[in-house]
Design an enzyme around this catalytic site. Sequence first.
Site, PDB file in Angstrom:
ATOM      1  N   LYS A 181       0.846  -1.113  -0.408  1.00  0.00           N
ATOM      2  CA  LYS A 181       0.394   0.194  -0.008  1.00  0.00           C
ATOM      3  C   LYS A 181       0.667   0.797  -0.290  1.00  0.00           C
ATOM      4  O   LYS A 181       0.086   2.209  -0.644  1.00  0.00           O
ATOM      5  CB  LYS A 181      -0.958   0.112   1.158  1.00  0.00           C
ATOM      6  CG  LYS A 181      -1.199   1.219   1.521  1.00  0.00           C
ATOM      7  CD  LYS A 181      -2.468   1.089   2.596  1.00  0.00           C
ATOM      8  CE  LYS A 181      -2.018   1.407   4.255  1.00  0.00           C
ATOM      9  NZ  LYS A 181      -1.617   3.383   4.377  1.00  0.00           N
TER      10      LYS A 181
ATOM     11  N   CYS B 250      -4.892  12.650  12.972  1.00  0.00           N
ATOM     12  CA  CYS B 250      -5.395  11.358  12.958  1.00  0.00           C
ATOM     13  C   CYS B 250      -5.450  10.658  14.406  1.00  0.00           C
ATOM     14  O   CYS B 250      -4.849  10.872  14.994  1.00  0.00           O
ATOM     15  CB  CYS B 250      -5.426  10.756  11.827  1.00  0.00           C
ATOM     16  SG  CYS B 250      -3.442   9.293  11.856  1.00  0.00           S
TER      17      CYS B 250
ATOM     18  N   ARG C  80       0.526  14.473  13.523  1.00  0.00           N
ATOM     19  CA  ARG C  80       0.507  14.396  12.170  1.00  0.00           C
ATOM     20  C   ARG C  80       1.003  15.198  11.391  1.00  0.00           C
ATOM     21  O   ARG C  80       0.456  16.192  10.744  1.00  0.00           O
ATOM     22  CB  ARG C  80       0.153  13.504  11.509  1.00  0.00           C
ATOM     23  CG  ARG C  80       0.193  11.623  12.482  1.00  0.00           C
ATOM     24  CD  ARG C  80      -0.355  10.842  11.398  1.00  0.00           C
ATOM     25  NE  ARG C  80       0.166   9.873  10.162  1.00  0.00           N
ATOM     26  CZ  ARG C  80      -0.138   9.395   9.556  1.00  0.00           C
ATOM     27  NH1 ARG C  80      -1.889   8.742   9.517  1.00  0.00           N
ATOM     28  NH2 ARG C  80       0.839   8.837   8.358  1.00  0.00           N
TER      29      ARG C  80
ATOM     30  N   THR D  96      10.907  11.809   7.923  1.00  0.00           N
ATOM     31  CA  THR D  96       9.412  11.674   7.873  1.00  0.00           C
ATOM     32  C   THR D  96       9.399  10.641   6.770  1.00  0.00           C
ATOM     33  O   THR D  96      10.139  10.565   5.073  1.00  0.00           O
ATOM     34  CB  THR D  96       9.319  12.841   7.257  1.00  0.00           C
ATOM     35  OG1 THR D  96       7.241  13.072   6.599  1.00  0.00           O
ATOM     36  CG2 THR D  96       9.479  14.190   6.943  1.00  0.00           C
TER      37      THR D  96
ATOM     38  N   ARG E  47      -8.930  -0.280   4.285  1.00  0.00           N
ATOM     39  CA  ARG E  47      -7.647   0.069   3.679  1.00  0.00           C
ATOM     40  C   ARG E  47      -6.339   0.007   3.920  1.00  0.00           C
ATOM     41  O   ARG E  47      -5.576   0.329   2.570  1.00  0.00           O
ATOM     42  CB  ARG E  47      -7.401   1.666   4.882  1.00  0.00           C
ATOM     43  CG  ARG E  47      -8.610   3.115   5.132  1.00  0.00           C
ATOM     44  CD  ARG E  47      -8.625   4.099   5.989  1.00  0.00           C
ATOM     45  NE  ARG E  47      -6.968   4.141   5.838  1.00  0.00           N
ATOM     46  CZ  ARG E  47      -5.990   4.712   6.061  1.00  0.00           C
ATOM     47  NH1 ARG E  47      -6.186   4.604   8.109  1.00  0.00           N
ATOM     48  NH2 ARG E  47      -4.614   4.272   6.255  1.00  0.00           N
TER      49      ARG E  47
HETATM   50  N1  EPU Z   1       6.457  14.302  11.169  1.00  0.00           N
HETATM   51  C1  EPU Z   1       6.600  15.189  11.800  1.00  0.00           C
HETATM   52  N2  EPU Z   1       6.466  16.754  10.553  1.00  0.00           N
HETATM   53  C2  EPU Z   1       6.204  16.327   9.480  1.00  0.00           C
HETATM   54  C3  EPU Z   1       5.858  15.063   9.051  1.00  0.00           C
HETATM   55  C4  EPU Z   1       6.402  14.038   9.735  1.00  0.00           C
HETATM   56  O1  EPU Z   1       6.366  15.789  13.062  1.00  0.00           O
HETATM   57  O2  EPU Z   1       6.737  17.298   8.342  1.00  0.00           O
HETATM   58  C5  EPU Z   1       6.332  13.466  12.552  1.00  0.00           C
HETATM   59  C6  EPU Z   1       5.016  12.781  12.400  1.00  0.00           C
HETATM   60  O3  EPU Z   1       3.697  13.190  13.298  1.00  0.00           O
HETATM   61  C7  EPU Z   1       5.499  11.288  13.504  1.00  0.00           C
HETATM   62  C8  EPU Z   1       6.567  11.212  12.447  1.00  0.00           C
HETATM   63  O4  EPU Z   1       7.628  12.883  11.813  1.00  0.00           O
HETATM   64  O5  EPU Z   1       5.191  11.784  14.842  1.00  0.00           O
HETATM   65  C9  EPU Z   1       6.984  10.091  11.727  1.00  0.00           C
HETATM   66  O6  EPU Z   1       6.285   9.943  10.361  1.00  0.00           O
HETATM   67  P1  EPU Z   1       5.762  10.249   8.945  1.00  0.00           P
HETATM   68  O7  EPU Z   1       5.982  11.393   8.102  1.00  0.00           O
HETATM   69  O8  EPU Z   1       6.899   9.291   8.640  1.00  0.00           O
HETATM   70  O9  EPU Z   1       4.777   9.561   8.981  1.00  0.00           O
HETATM   71  P2  EPU Z   1       3.184   9.517   7.501  1.00  0.00           P
HETATM   72  O10 EPU Z   1       4.865   9.569   6.257  1.00  0.00           O
HETATM   73  O11 EPU Z   1       2.466  10.479   7.709  1.00  0.00           O
HETATM   74  C10 EPU Z   1       4.038   6.934   7.288  1.00  0.00           C
HETATM   75  C11 EPU Z   1       2.883   5.999   6.451  1.00  0.00           C
HETATM   76  C12 EPU Z   1       2.564   4.843   7.685  1.00  0.00           C
HETATM   77  C13 EPU Z   1       4.295   4.647   8.576  1.00  0.00           C
HETATM   78  C14 EPU Z   1       4.710   5.751   8.908  1.00  0.00           C
HETATM   79  C15 EPU Z   1       6.677   6.033   9.744  1.00  0.00           C
HETATM   80  C16 EPU Z   1       2.496   6.167   3.880  1.00  0.00           C
HETATM   81  C17 EPU Z   1       1.364   6.506   3.174  1.00  0.00           C
HETATM   82  N3  EPU Z   1       2.139   6.740   5.892  1.00  0.00           N
HETATM   83  O12 EPU Z   1       3.742   7.796   7.558  1.00  0.00           O
HETATM   84  O13 EPU Z   1       1.648   4.303   7.684  1.00  0.00           O
HETATM   85  O14 EPU Z   1       3.552   4.442   9.935  1.00  0.00           O
HETATM   86  O15 EPU Z   1       5.054   6.523   7.230  1.00  0.00           O
HETATM   87  O16 EPU Z   1       6.273   4.862   8.701  1.00  0.00           O
HETATM   88  O17 EPU Z   1       3.945   5.287   4.163  1.00  0.00           O
HETATM   89  C18 EPU Z   1       0.316   2.713   7.664  1.00  0.00           C
HETATM   90  O18 EPU Z   1      -0.118   2.075   6.510  1.00  0.00           O
HETATM   91  O19 EPU Z   1      -0.214   2.335   9.170  1.00  0.00           O
HETATM   92  C19 EPU Z   1       0.606   3.913   8.392  1.00  0.00           C
HETATM   93  C20 EPU Z   1       0.556   4.825   9.353  1.00  0.00           C
END
Ligand code: EPU
Length: 428
Positions: free
Chosen positions: A30, A124, A129, A170, A404
């Site tokens: 996904k 969420c 996030r 991230t 999802r």
């Molecule tokens: N964060 C920030 N600022 C940002 C971006 C992130 O503070 O601009 C923080 C977030 O709040 C969090 C941490 O950094 O505490 C990591 O977040 P990240 O951005 O890596 O997560 P994401 O990109 O939103 C993806 C996956 C998630 C997975 C996470 C961590 C996708 C579509 N989603 O989310 O997948 O948990 O990376 O590996 O790739 C899932 O599949 O169930 C899922 C939630």
Amino acid sequence: MKSITSYTSDYLLIEGGKPLRGAVKISGSKNATLPILMATILTREECQIGNVPQLLDVRTTLELLNHLGARVVSDSSWVCVETAPLRSHTAPDHMVRRMRASVLVMGPLLARLGRALVSMPGGCSIGVRSIDQHLKVFEKAGASISIRHGYLDLNIRKIKPVEHTFEVITVTGTENALMLLSACPKRSVLRNIALEPEIMDLVEVLGKMGAQIDIDGRTAVIRGSEELAGFKHSVIPDRIEAGTFMVASYVSGGDVLLENLRVDHLGSVIEKLREAGAEVEILDLSTLRVRGKTTIKPLSISTSEYPGFPTDMQAQFMVLCSLADGVSEITENIFENRFQHVGELQRMGADIHVRGRTAIVRGVKRLEGAEVYSTDLRASASLVIAGLVADGQTIVRDIYHLDRGYERLEEKLRSLGASVERCPSREY
Ligand code: EPU
């Protein structure tokens, strides 16, 4: 039991106590599919993507591409996207609310149209996030950013090359930055990037499109192109789906052959399962077998960025720890609110206490079937695993979360001998 009138989502009815046995094929990832679909916006040429899982999040992404004006044709696991006729730069609120990963549209839209109007994603259930890290790269690349009526309005005239160090690692932030900078012919450098296999899959796609991306440690050097090409690509297998079946096999005392996966993406999960006493036999790079033993050993788990232990496997391992012979400690370092499954597992008899970011899990002899609620995708998976091993019947509600991210989950579980039924809410 609560009244049925307040529920709109299907539920799963699970009869616990049946060890999983047989073979299961892992679907496409996904979290690799979503950014790759968004990357099609970067080119006017046709893109063909294979091994695409049939999931709610994928459908939402295709709807979003359609909404923007793209032509989308899909045939079982293949999707063909042509974004030449792109006519809109807006990701509307109802779509972003349905799927947070819609924010991945920002980088590609900015690159292609110079404008992106994207509904602000709120937090969420698993955390606040923030997307500040995405926006910092866009700003450095020359974008102006304002917020109007709940929408982020991003505008860029010409993409400037960037030297940037992420303050937080991230996944989607790295992906958005890579997609934007792939459209800039000058050399950019991103430091402290995320290295998840899903990002590497996107990097491969961007390479096929004509961008040159070299990664050394957590540093990426990008030399993009103003004329990115179409591509043909098969998405990597879903390591989290694989990990979920691995845990389910072990805790159910089963014997499952997992096919079509990438063993090299599962290092930390295999390690922890073996530490817990599972027999994990690696047959080749895409096949492994997980067998159960009677005594599950307690674990100490601390989630971190890849190649560390994935936050997306934390909830499933909590079920394993709940049945271990001793006390386990699970620390969640990525998201600040990813313990919502704890309350539901407690209802099934698990002994878990949360102190800040750490859950102390005292193993119990057995879990009991109960009516439980899904709060997010991976929490739902943990409740399903708990239901598979619990005494009696478990009802897992609000399973749209599962839809999802897990392709035909109940069908796959049934083929392994589990008793799992999907029931429409109104009939209950
Ligand atoms: N964060 C920030 N600022 C940002 C971006 C992130 O503070 O601009 C923080 C977030 O709040 C969090 C941490 O950094 O505490 C990591 O977040 P990240 O951005 O890596 O997560 P994401 O990109 O939103 C993806 C996956 C998630 C997975 C996470 C961590 C996708 C579509 N989603 O989310 O997948 O948990 O990376 O590996 O790739 C899932 O599949 O169930 C899922 C939630």
